[in-house]
Design a protein around this motif. Sequence first.
Motif, PDB file in Angstrom:
ATOM      1  N   UNK A  19      30.094  -2.258  -4.106  1.00  0.00           N
ATOM      2  CA  UNK A  19      30.843  -0.627  -3.732  1.00  0.00           C
ATOM      3  C   UNK A  19      29.534   0.316  -3.773  1.00  0.00           C
ATOM      4  N   UNK A  20      28.788   0.323  -5.226  1.00  0.00           N
ATOM      5  CA  UNK A  20      28.030   1.343  -5.211  1.00  0.00           C
ATOM      6  C   UNK A  20      26.518   0.975  -5.271  1.00  0.00           C
ATOM      7  N   UNK A  21      26.057  -0.424  -5.419  1.00  0.00           N
ATOM      8  CA  UNK A  21      24.792  -0.771  -5.411  1.00  0.00           C
ATOM      9  C   UNK A  21      24.462  -1.629  -4.060  1.00  0.00           C
ATOM     10  N   UNK A  22      23.112  -1.643  -3.739  1.00  0.00           N
ATOM     11  CA  UNK A  22      22.468  -2.326  -2.595  1.00  0.00           C
ATOM     12  C   UNK A  22      21.282  -3.029  -3.160  1.00  0.00           C
ATOM     13  N   UNK A  23      21.299  -4.318  -3.208  1.00  0.00           N
ATOM     14  CA  UNK A  23      20.090  -5.220  -3.445  1.00  0.00           C
ATOM     15  C   UNK A  23      19.142  -5.508  -2.175  1.00  0.00           C
ATOM     16  N   UNK A  24      17.836  -5.279  -2.261  1.00  0.00           N
ATOM     17  CA  UNK A  24      16.953  -5.479  -0.939  1.00  0.00           C
ATOM     18  C   UNK A  24      15.782  -6.047  -1.445  1.00  0.00           C
ATOM     19  N   UNK A  25      14.947  -6.780  -0.479  1.00  0.00           N
ATOM     20  CA  UNK A  25      13.574  -7.197  -0.731  1.00  0.00           C
ATOM     21  C   UNK A  25      12.934  -7.274   0.653  1.00  0.00           C
ATOM     22  N   UNK A  26      11.541  -7.510   0.323  1.00  0.00           N
ATOM     23  CA  UNK A  26      10.762  -7.435   1.552  1.00  0.00           C
ATOM     24  C   UNK A  26       9.356  -7.613   1.539  1.00  0.00           C
ATOM     25  N   UNK A  27       8.581  -7.453   2.522  1.00  0.00           N
ATOM     26  CA  UNK A  27       7.177  -7.609   2.554  1.00  0.00           C
ATOM     27  C   UNK A  27       6.467  -6.540   3.244  1.00  0.00           C
ATOM     28  N   UNK A  28       5.490  -6.050   2.827  1.00  0.00           N
ATOM     29  CA  UNK A  28       4.358  -5.368   3.620  1.00  0.00           C
ATOM     30  C   UNK A  28       3.436  -6.025   4.099  1.00  0.00           C
ATOM     31  N   UNK A  29       3.208  -6.127   5.443  1.00  0.00           N
ATOM     32  CA  UNK A  29       2.527  -7.042   6.502  1.00  0.00           C
ATOM     33  C   UNK A  29       1.683  -6.022   7.194  1.00  0.00           C
TER      34      UNK A  29
ATOM     35  N   UNK B 155      -1.252  -7.155  10.323  1.00  0.00           N
ATOM     36  CA  UNK B 155      -2.163  -8.009  11.318  1.00  0.00           C
ATOM     37  C   UNK B 155      -1.896  -9.591  10.693  1.00  0.00           C
ATOM     38  N   UNK B 156      -0.341  -9.751  10.465  1.00  0.00           N
ATOM     39  CA  UNK B 156      -0.124 -11.094  10.049  1.00  0.00           C
ATOM     40  C   UNK B 156      -0.477 -11.274   8.548  1.00  0.00           C
ATOM     41  N   UNK B 157      -1.072 -10.674   7.887  1.00  0.00           N
ATOM     42  CA  UNK B 157      -1.503 -10.627   6.427  1.00  0.00           C
ATOM     43  C   UNK B 157      -0.411  -9.781   5.631  1.00  0.00           C
ATOM     44  N   UNK B 158       0.154 -10.499   4.339  1.00  0.00           N
ATOM     45  CA  UNK B 158       0.739  -9.999   3.455  1.00  0.00           C
ATOM     46  C   UNK B 158       0.132  -9.092   2.570  1.00  0.00           C
ATOM     47  N   UNK B 159       0.287  -7.767   2.543  1.00  0.00           N
ATOM     48  CA  UNK B 159      -0.123  -6.904   1.591  1.00  0.00           C
ATOM     49  C   UNK B 159       0.626  -6.709   0.490  1.00  0.00           C
ATOM     50  N   UNK B 160       1.843  -6.734   0.185  1.00  0.00           N
ATOM     51  CA  UNK B 160       2.990  -6.222  -0.922  1.00  0.00           C
ATOM     52  C   UNK B 160       4.230  -7.045  -0.684  1.00  0.00           C
ATOM     53  N   UNK B 161       4.637  -7.386  -1.703  1.00  0.00           N
ATOM     54  CA  UNK B 161       6.038  -8.049  -1.827  1.00  0.00           C
ATOM     55  C   UNK B 161       6.836  -7.145  -2.520  1.00  0.00           C
ATOM     56  N   UNK B 162       8.119  -6.978  -2.360  1.00  0.00           N
ATOM     57  CA  UNK B 162       9.010  -6.135  -3.117  1.00  0.00           C
ATOM     58  C   UNK B 162      10.233  -6.416  -3.213  1.00  0.00           C
ATOM     59  N   UNK B 163      10.947  -5.872  -4.079  1.00  0.00           N
ATOM     60  CA  UNK B 163      12.424  -5.839  -4.321  1.00  0.00           C
ATOM     61  C   UNK B 163      12.925  -4.393  -4.894  1.00  0.00           C
ATOM     62  N   UNK B 164      13.900  -4.127  -4.541  1.00  0.00           N
ATOM     63  CA  UNK B 164      14.459  -2.556  -4.819  1.00  0.00           C
ATOM     64  C   UNK B 164      16.069  -2.773  -5.000  1.00  0.00           C
ATOM     65  N   UNK B 165      16.676  -1.809  -5.632  1.00  0.00           N
ATOM     66  CA  UNK B 165      18.044  -1.374  -5.889  1.00  0.00           C
ATOM     67  C   UNK B 165      18.321  -0.012  -5.497  1.00  0.00           C
TER      68      UNK B 165
END
Length: 153
Positions: A119-129, A131-141
């Motif tokens: 109801x009030x929260x959203x949980x997310x995750x992702x990658x910053x890429x 040229x096909x290479x991962x720069x950063x992985x992240x999670x956030x609320x």
Amino acid sequence: MPDDFAFGPDPDRPGWMRWALREQNRYNSTLGPMWVMKRDDGIVVVRTEPEHLQGNLANNVHGGAILTQVDISLFVCARLHGALRHGPAVTLDLNSHFVGAGKVGQPLDAEVEIIRETGRLMFLRGLVVQAGETVCAFTGTIRKTPAPRAKSQ
């Protein structure tokens, strides 16, 4: 889409939508233009094209610029999925793991997905890429703003 955002197809980039705050004197504008795409798998891609201003002395993208893009990407994802309809929201936490360097002058994509929504929260995750290479992985609320209550009589 709320009136605070300019959002529409970019004729120069088929498949991409241009995303910007209408008020250009806000912090978000430090990244320059942003483009977004909602893929068929539900992942939202938020692209920037880092320039000299977003670079550090090694000519890599400054970590602060990457974290700004990540934070914005959480909200873009939530809005494109229709989860933020009632005004502003806030970042409760943002965890990141830098695993590579982003290069100035090349498109940088934050790929973000919703893991769970309450109801009030959203949980997310992702990658910053880049040229096909991962720069950063992240999670956030994100803590969403509740819908306005109807006035009782």
